[in-house]
Enzyme design. Structure first.
Site, PDB file in Angstrom:
ATOM      1  N   GLU A   1     -44.902 -14.568  41.048  1.00  0.00           N
ATOM      2  CA  GLU A   1     -43.915 -14.422  39.981  1.00  0.00           C
ATOM      3  C   GLU A   1     -43.917 -12.981  39.479  1.00  0.00           C
ATOM      4  OE1 GLU A   1     -42.548 -15.482  35.510  1.00  0.00           O
ATOM      5  OE2 GLU A   1     -44.636 -15.158  36.053  1.00  0.00           O
TER       6      GLU A   1
ATOM      7  N   ASP B   1     -48.578 -17.340  39.039  1.00  0.00           N
ATOM      8  CA  ASP B   1     -47.991 -17.114  37.721  1.00  0.00           C
ATOM      9  C   ASP B   1     -48.346 -15.699  37.234  1.00  0.00           C
ATOM     10  OD1 ASP B   1     -46.806 -18.224  35.140  1.00  0.00           O
ATOM     11  OD2 ASP B   1     -48.784 -17.594  34.438  1.00  0.00           O
TER      12      ASP B   1
HETATM   13  C1  AAO Z   1     -47.080 -19.139  23.946  1.00  0.00           C
HETATM   14  C2  AAO Z   1     -46.257 -18.796  22.717  1.00  0.00           C
HETATM   15  C3  AAO Z   1     -46.530 -17.364  22.304  1.00  0.00           C
HETATM   16  C4  AAO Z   1     -48.014 -17.156  22.068  1.00  0.00           C
HETATM   17  C5  AAO Z   1     -48.773 -17.550  23.325  1.00  0.00           C
HETATM   18  C6  AAO Z   1     -50.275 -17.461  23.173  1.00  0.00           C
HETATM   19  O1  AAO Z   1     -44.884 -18.980  23.002  1.00  0.00           O
HETATM   20  O2  AAO Z   1     -45.821 -17.098  21.106  1.00  0.00           O
HETATM   21  O3  AAO Z   1     -48.286 -15.809  21.793  1.00  0.00           O
HETATM   22  O4  AAO Z   1     -48.436 -18.894  23.692  1.00  0.00           O
HETATM   23  O5  AAO Z   1     -50.705 -18.314  22.166  1.00  0.00           O
HETATM   24  C7  AAO Z   1     -45.209 -19.611  28.862  1.00  0.00           C
HETATM   25  C8  AAO Z   1     -44.233 -19.409  27.732  1.00  0.00           C
HETATM   26  C9  AAO Z   1     -44.806 -18.565  26.615  1.00  0.00           C
HETATM   27  C10 AAO Z   1     -46.127 -19.141  26.156  1.00  0.00           C
HETATM   28  C11 AAO Z   1     -47.051 -19.102  27.364  1.00  0.00           C
HETATM   29  C12 AAO Z   1     -48.450 -19.618  27.061  1.00  0.00           C
HETATM   30  O6  AAO Z   1     -43.058 -18.806  28.240  1.00  0.00           O
HETATM   31  O7  AAO Z   1     -43.886 -18.584  25.529  1.00  0.00           O
HETATM   32  O8  AAO Z   1     -46.657 -18.365  25.088  1.00  0.00           O
HETATM   33  O9  AAO Z   1     -46.494 -19.980  28.374  1.00  0.00           O
HETATM   34  O10 AAO Z   1     -48.424 -20.869  26.489  1.00  0.00           O
HETATM   35  C13 AAO Z   1     -43.016 -12.259  30.978  1.00  0.00           C
HETATM   36  C14 AAO Z   1     -43.967 -12.320  32.165  1.00  0.00           C
HETATM   37  C15 AAO Z   1     -43.798 -13.566  32.987  1.00  0.00           C
HETATM   38  C16 AAO Z   1     -43.757 -14.827  32.133  1.00  0.00           C
HETATM   39  C17 AAO Z   1     -42.643 -14.652  31.125  1.00  0.00           C
HETATM   40  C18 AAO Z   1     -42.518 -15.858  30.196  1.00  0.00           C
HETATM   41  O11 AAO Z   1     -43.809 -11.168  32.976  1.00  0.00           O
HETATM   42  O12 AAO Z   1     -44.907 -13.650  33.878  1.00  0.00           O
HETATM   43  O13 AAO Z   1     -42.931 -13.495  30.315  1.00  0.00           O
HETATM   44  N1  AAO Z   1     -43.597 -16.047  32.944  1.00  0.00           N
HETATM   45  C19 AAO Z   1     -44.787 -16.880  33.314  1.00  0.00           C
HETATM   46  C20 AAO Z   1     -44.485 -18.363  33.231  1.00  0.00           C
HETATM   47  C21 AAO Z   1     -44.314 -18.772  31.780  1.00  0.00           C
HETATM   48  C22 AAO Z   1     -45.613 -18.581  31.025  1.00  0.00           C
HETATM   49  C23 AAO Z   1     -46.375 -17.419  31.489  1.00  0.00           C
HETATM   50  C24 AAO Z   1     -45.993 -16.602  32.531  1.00  0.00           C
HETATM   51  C25 AAO Z   1     -47.720 -17.219  30.910  1.00  0.00           C
HETATM   52  O14 AAO Z   1     -43.379 -18.667  34.031  1.00  0.00           O
HETATM   53  O15 AAO Z   1     -43.875 -20.112  31.662  1.00  0.00           O
HETATM   54  O16 AAO Z   1     -45.347 -18.402  29.611  1.00  0.00           O
HETATM   55  O17 AAO Z   1     -48.607 -17.978  31.731  1.00  0.00           O
HETATM   56  C26 AAO Z   1     -39.186  -8.719  30.333  1.00  0.00           C
HETATM   57  C27 AAO Z   1     -40.197  -8.494  31.448  1.00  0.00           C
HETATM   58  C28 AAO Z   1     -40.752  -9.772  31.989  1.00  0.00           C
HETATM   59  C29 AAO Z   1     -41.232 -10.662  30.859  1.00  0.00           C
HETATM   60  C30 AAO Z   1     -40.051 -10.898  29.897  1.00  0.00           C
HETATM   61  C31 AAO Z   1     -40.409 -11.832  28.746  1.00  0.00           C
HETATM   62  O18 AAO Z   1     -37.972  -9.248  30.875  1.00  0.00           O
HETATM   63  O19 AAO Z   1     -39.567  -7.804  32.505  1.00  0.00           O
HETATM   64  O20 AAO Z   1     -41.837  -9.468  32.838  1.00  0.00           O
HETATM   65  O21 AAO Z   1     -41.696 -11.906  31.400  1.00  0.00           O
HETATM   66  O22 AAO Z   1     -39.647  -9.654  29.388  1.00  0.00           O
HETATM   67  O23 AAO Z   1     -41.413 -11.227  27.964  1.00  0.00           O
HETATM   68  C32 AAO Z   1     -33.953  -8.404  30.111  1.00  0.00           C
HETATM   69  C33 AAO Z   1     -34.757  -7.470  30.997  1.00  0.00           C
HETATM   70  C34 AAO Z   1     -35.983  -8.178  31.527  1.00  0.00           C
HETATM   71  C35 AAO Z   1     -36.784  -8.641  30.375  1.00  0.00           C
HETATM   72  C36 AAO Z   1     -35.925  -9.616  29.593  1.00  0.00           C
HETATM   73  C37 AAO Z   1     -36.633 -10.212  28.382  1.00  0.00           C
HETATM   74  O24 AAO Z   1     -33.400  -9.467  30.897  1.00  0.00           O
HETATM   75  O25 AAO Z   1     -33.964  -7.000  32.061  1.00  0.00           O
HETATM   76  O26 AAO Z   1     -36.760  -7.350  32.383  1.00  0.00           O
HETATM   77  O27 AAO Z   1     -34.766  -8.946  29.120  1.00  0.00           O
HETATM   78  O28 AAO Z   1     -36.946  -9.205  27.477  1.00  0.00           O
END
Ligand code: AAO
Length: 508
Positions: A245, A209
């Site tokens: 990931e 992850d």
């Molecule tokens: C939760 C709450 C938050 C709070 C946090 C701490 O929602 O508000 O701050 O707790 O209290 C999951 C949930 C999160 C959750 C977290 C912990 O999705 O909402 O937060 O559990 O409970 C990035 C990472 C990637 C991650 C993804 C969600 O790079 O690793 O965000 N995925 C994994 C898991 C996921 C998990 C976590 C990681 C954490 O699969 O389930 O989170 O363990 C860009 C970047 C990406 C980035 C995205 C989203 O993407 O490139 O790297 O992913 O933004 O931030 C276009 C662009 C594209 C961009 C996208 C979105 O498509 O081309 O590049 O827009 O902007």
């Protein structure tokens, strides 16, 4: 002999890129949020018999309990300790699942959350899935134990804002999650101990992850500490299968190629592009899929883990955007998954979801947090209906005939080459896999009626999309392949599933 040499080469040198041959099947399924007792049963009654090679399970280690909103699925991405103790079950249940799945040739892949612990803030107490005390404010996680020294606050005491800065992405906090100092031997040791505990139980590999938020070199040191797989099921010297990931849609500081040395990477362009094509957005058409794969700017096929949707982007988290197809768009979704499983590119993962009540406002689902079907927070059993679909709110896409049969198709065609491509210049396309399988799609608004070279031996074949081959008969459409390998295909644009697939084992 040649075959054996190839296998041992893959087994001993390339293990982090290919599952062990013990894992009988060329696709894995993500049983998102399932309980261990249900996965154990599913391996025996369905996944093993149907030829699934493995299961990606939700994070098995103790996590924070979030009550506002009530028990969201994402609480499992906030570790509190490495005890095997979650809503999916305890360590005994986990161990029993691994054993029973391995015994039917279905491997278990763990979603390893090792980049961080829970979120920052004044959170302290025992609101965790095993009741272990923690104090996020003091960086105190006695269940591991980790303390203030073990986090990256010294390098960066804040959030990730700028994805064009690799240091920020890897040293700061992803969504406020306390970032572990993975350059420290102590932290690396604790993480490796956790993963080795799982390997010793019989786990065959890991999804890492948030790998993009860890330095590739730190990951490598941890992987080098991992034990060989358990010899109760795997040959001596077997190494874990690794998929990281890394979201790389282009245009950011970090590229997925930096991680190739450690194992495979998730290719997020795959689902985003395939969704755009099947939806016919941005002028895309299926005819353009002739050079699908590296030709579309994807990572090399032997480094890619591919999927149509995942647990994040099926609900608007993570990356991929609005084009991502999910079970909510069932007709297009089945075509996309069918295309993925027929095509030789990448290592394929099938998604298996639960239903939730969506509440979409201005393109955003306000209910994107809703956790698995539950009674007062206790995850519900996956029940099986008389027609083999799932009950209790579990979608079980992997049990949809079209998807299950394409998983079998991929096993049957093996490493046969991509062949006999045909298209009408629009959204009617077809291709084969050497002399083992052939698939035809009609995603145009008019009927398809044409004769195509299938590459298959003459005979009568059952289409595995509209039905099955049962007791020497087809329950769906029949396809007649002539002596010269050609067959006539007719697919209405109004068909429930506008595609046809045949393979040598669906021949009568
Ligand atoms: C939760 C709450 C938050 C709070 C946090 C701490 O929602 O508000 O701050 O707790 O209290 C999951 C949930 C999160 C959750 C977290 C912990 O999705 O909402 O937060 O559990 O409970 C990035 C990472 C990637 C991650 C993804 C969600 O790079 O690793 O965000 N995925 C994994 C898991 C996921 C998990 C976590 C990681 C954490 O699969 O389930 O989170 O363990 C860009 C970047 C990406 C980035 C995205 C989203 O993407 O490139 O790297 O992913 O933004 O931030 C276009 C662009 C594209 C961009 C996208 C979105 O498509 O081309 O590049 O827009 O902007």
């Amino acid at each position: 002999m040649k075959f054996f040499l190839l296998l041992s080469f893959i087994g001993f040198c390339w293990a982090q890129y290919y599952p062990q041959t013990h894992c009988r099947g060329t696709s894995i399924v993500h049983l998102f949020e399932w309980r261990w007792v249900d996965i154990a049963k599913e391996c025996e009654r369905y996944l093993g018999p149907k030829g699934f090679g493995g299961v990606q399970v939700s994070p098995p280690n103790e996590n924070i309990v979030v009550n506002d909103p009530p028990r969201p699925w994402w609480e499992r991405y906030q570790p509190i300790s490495y005890k095997i103790c979650t809503r999916s079950g305890n360590e005994d249940e986990f161990r029993d699942m691994v054993k029973r799945c391995n015994n039917v040739g279905v491997c278990i892949y763990v979603d390893a959350v090792i980049n961080h612990m829970c979120g920052t803030g004044n959170r302290a107490g025992t609101s965790s899935t095993c009741g272990t005390y923690y104090n996020a404010n003091d960086r105190d996680f006695p269940g591991v134990p980790y303390s203030g020294w073990d986090f990256n606050d010294g390098k960066c005491n804040g959030e990730i804002y700028n994805y064009n800065d690799a240091n920020e992405v890897r040293n700061c906090r992803l969504s406020g999650l306390l970032d572990l100092a993975l350059e420290k031997d102590y932290v690396r040791g604790k993480v490796a101990d956790y993963m080795n505990h799982l390997i010793d139980m019989g786990v065959a590999g890991f999804r890492l992850d948030a790998a993009k938020h860890m330095w590739p070199g730190d990951i490598k040191v941890i992987l080098d500490k991992l034990h060989n797989l358990n010899t109760q099921w795997f040959p001596e010297g077997s190494r874990p299968f690794i998929f990281q990931e890394v979201i790389d849609l282009g245009g950011e500081a970090i590229t997925s190629s930096e991680y190739f040395g450690n194992g495979r990477v998730t290719e997020f362009k795959y689902g985003a592009k395939l969704g755009t094509v099947i939806r016919k957005w941005s002028g895309e058409k299926m005819a353009y899929l002739q050079n699908w794969g590296e030709g579309w700017g994807f990572v090399p096929t032997d480094r890619a883990l591919v999927f149509v949707d995942n647990h994040d982007n099926q609900r608007g988290h993570g990356a991929g955007g609005a084009s991502i197809l999910t079970f909510w768009d069932a007709r297009m979704y089945k075509m996309a998954v069918g295309f993925m499983l027929a095509h030789p590119y990448g290592f394929t993962r099938v998604m298996s979801s639960y239903r939730w009540e969506r509440n979409i406002q201005n393109g955003q689902d306000l209910n994107d947090w809703i956790g698995p079907p539950n009674d007062n927070g206790v995850t519900k059993e996956v029940t099986i209906n008389p027609d083999t679909t799932c009950g209790n709110g579990w979608v079980c896409e992997h049990r949809w005939r079209q998807i299950r049969n394409m998983v079998a198709f991929r096993n049957v065609v093996g490493d046969q080459p991509f062949s006999n491509w045909w298209d009408n210049g629009s959204n009617q396309v077809a291709f084969g896999r050497g002399n083992k399988g052939f698939i035809v799609f009609n995603n145009d608004d008019w009927a398809l009626l044409t004769t195509l070279q299938t590459g298959l031996p003459a005979g009568t074949y059952c289409d595995v999309i509209s039905g099955d081959k049962i007791d020497g008969n087809c329950t769906g459409i029949k396809v007649y392949v002539e002596n010269d390998g050609t067959a006539q295909f007719s697919i209405s644009n109004c068909a429930e599933d506008p595609f046809i697939a045949i393979h040598v084992e669906s021949k009568l």
